[in-house]
Design an enzyme around this catalytic site. Structure first.
Site, PDB file in Angstrom:
ATOM      1  N   PRO A 293      65.530  20.813 -15.739  1.00 32.16           N
ATOM      2  CA  PRO A 293      65.065  21.810 -14.765  1.00 32.16           C
ATOM      3  C   PRO A 293      65.197  21.398 -13.294  1.00 32.16           C
ATOM      4  CG  PRO A 293      63.202  20.781 -15.863  1.00 32.16           C
ATOM      5  CD  PRO A 293      64.418  20.297 -16.562  1.00 32.16           C
ATOM      6  N   TYR A 385      72.567  24.846  -4.900  1.00 30.45           N
ATOM      7  CA  TYR A 385      71.172  25.219  -5.172  1.00 30.45           C
ATOM      8  C   TYR A 385      70.984  26.733  -5.110  1.00 30.45           C
ATOM      9  CZ  TYR A 385      66.111  24.861  -5.392  1.00 30.45           C
ATOM     10  OH  TYR A 385      64.787  24.979  -5.796  1.00 30.45           O
TER      11      TYR A 385
END
Ligand code: RFL
Ligand code: PHB
Length: 390
Positions: A293, A385
């Site tokens: 994660p 990101y």
């Protein structure tokens, strides 16, 4: 019973695919192993890329996300006692991410499905995809002791890492790639204001820490723990002490603490199955791949898979073209491997690896120092990101 597409699993991948199909007039049935309440009790991801937000809008399920989600233009990297901001917005030419919990995404998609008359069978046991290597696939399941057969054109395996879809693929055709990390994340949710208005990812000699949130009054915090740790050994006080030790002093001092309302440990894994198509059976989301994660990519990858598969199915029904479904696996895997690479890299950079010793810590700090002071390196981080293009 007959439908066009049987979807196995009512997680975000299954629900999003189902809604896009329904909106396009393509019949579908979702078969889910557990109850609706159980699906909604799972607390998982929190950061949505713009591509995923656009898809929620396209599905007609984005209203609450826009009203209640938190739009973020950056995050902090903390190491060696200091915080450094990564300006996502400035580094990517105006992109942002949305902080909105997976639980809420699932809720909104379930509400939309109900409102548009979509069929979901909860507590469907022994769901089994059959004959998907031929022209006439079907799925069987049992509910309340009654066995049912649904004939269909296609089966979408959106049933997560532990589901039945990938396990049904012929072993000889399936290749898997895997890395299991020697640690997990202990996560809590607490009804306290977040320590910072943006996320903080912290590298510390004691291990990784992450300060995230679900709202301006609800914090989502994580610390890296070894795999033999048990939740019972982590009373709230111990968690708060540990996370504050891993943050720069000024942040630790600002942190508001309070009772946790959820606490669990998740192991970290990288995993990819290839291919993602077996005749008329497709693997979508966690059924086909897992990322650790750290890069916040798991849920977002499920969304890009859905994008490619939905486009392929729509072209099949509307234009009688099989190009999209024929190309699904290759197209999806190209994006998946880039997100696997990013998630592995960010995990390697931010976590303590015991066998790497002090040398490993110094190398990580040097890379982080480079990352926050080199525009080229910061841009690459930011670009990944916020999410690579679909
Ligand atoms: P899901 O959400 O696992 O949904 C799959 C659904 O399929 C059902 N199912 C079956 N139904 C019928 N028959 C069967 N045989 C079935 N087997 C399973 C399940 O009950 C479930 O409802 O997969 P999907 O839709 O692909 O969505 C993927 C995301 O959930 C996942 O990528 C992320 O949540 C990953 N992930 C995280 N990602 C992040 O970006 N940030 C995070 O902080 C984060 N935390 C997490 C996570 C995943 C976790 N898992 C899978 C254990 C924390 C955890 C604990
Ligand atoms: C979360 O809010 O749960 C979250 C945020 C960022 C991550 C992982 C999890 O990288």
């Amino acid at each position: 019973m007959r439908t066009q597409v049987v979807i196995i699993g009512s997680g975000p991948a299954g629900l999003l695919l189902g809604q896009l199909l329904t909106n396009a007039g393509i019949d579908n049935v979702i078969l889910e192993r557990v109850t609706k309440d159980y699906v909604l009790s799972r607390i998982r991801a929190g950061v949505l890329e713009e591509g995923m937000c656009d898809m929620l809008d396209e599905a007609g399920a984005g209203r609450r996300m826009h009203a209640e989600g938190l739009s973020h233009e950056g995050f902090d990297l903390a190491f060696d006692g200091e915080r450094h901001r990564i300006d996502l917005h400035g580094l990517t030419g105006g992109k942002r991410v949305m902080v909105y919990g997976q639980t809420e995404v699932t809720h909104d998609l379930m509400d939309k499905r109900e409102a548009t008359g979509g069929v979901t069978v909860y507590e469907a046991a022994d769901v089994t995809p059959r004959d998907f290597d031929g022209e006439h696939p079907y799925v069987t399941y049992r509910k309340d002791g009654v066995e049912t057969r649904i004939d269909c054109d296609f089966i979408a395996g959106c049933d997560g890492y532990h589901g039945i879809a990938r396990k049904s693929a012929p072993e000889a055709l399936l290749k898997t790639y895997e890395r299991v990390y020697p640690f997990g994340w202990l996560g809590i949710i607490a009804e306290v204001p977040p320590v910072n208005h943006e996320l903080i990812y912290a590298n510390h000699p004691r291990g990784f820490a992450l300060c995230s949130m679900r709202s301006n009054t609800r914090s989502r915090y994580y610390v890296q723990v070894s795999l033999d740790e048990k939740v019972e050994d982590w009373p709230d006080e111990r968690f708060w002490d540990e996370i504050r030790r891993r943050l720069p002093d000024e942040a630790a001092q600002k942190m508001t603490i309070g009772p946790s309302i959820e606490k669990s440990i998740a192991p970290l894994r990288s995993f990819v199955a290839e291919p993602l198509r077996f005749g008329r059976l497709f693997l979508v989301g966690d059924a086909g791949h897992i990322v650790p994660p750290t890069g916040a990519k798991g849920l977002n990858l499920a969304a890009s898979d859905v994008r490619y598969l939905f486009d392929g199915l729509r072209d099949y029904y509307e234009e009688n073209s099989t190009a999209g479904i024929d190309g699904y696996s290759e197209r999806a895997l190209r994006r998946i491997w880039k997100a696997e690479r990013f998630s592995w890299w960010m995990t390697s950079l931010m976590h303590k690896f015991h066998d790497a010793g002090d040398f490993g810590q110094k190398i990580q700090e040097a890379e982080l120092d480079y990352l926050v002071h080199s525009r080229a390196a910061s841009m690459s981080l930011a670009e990944n990101y916020v999410g690579l293009p679909y």
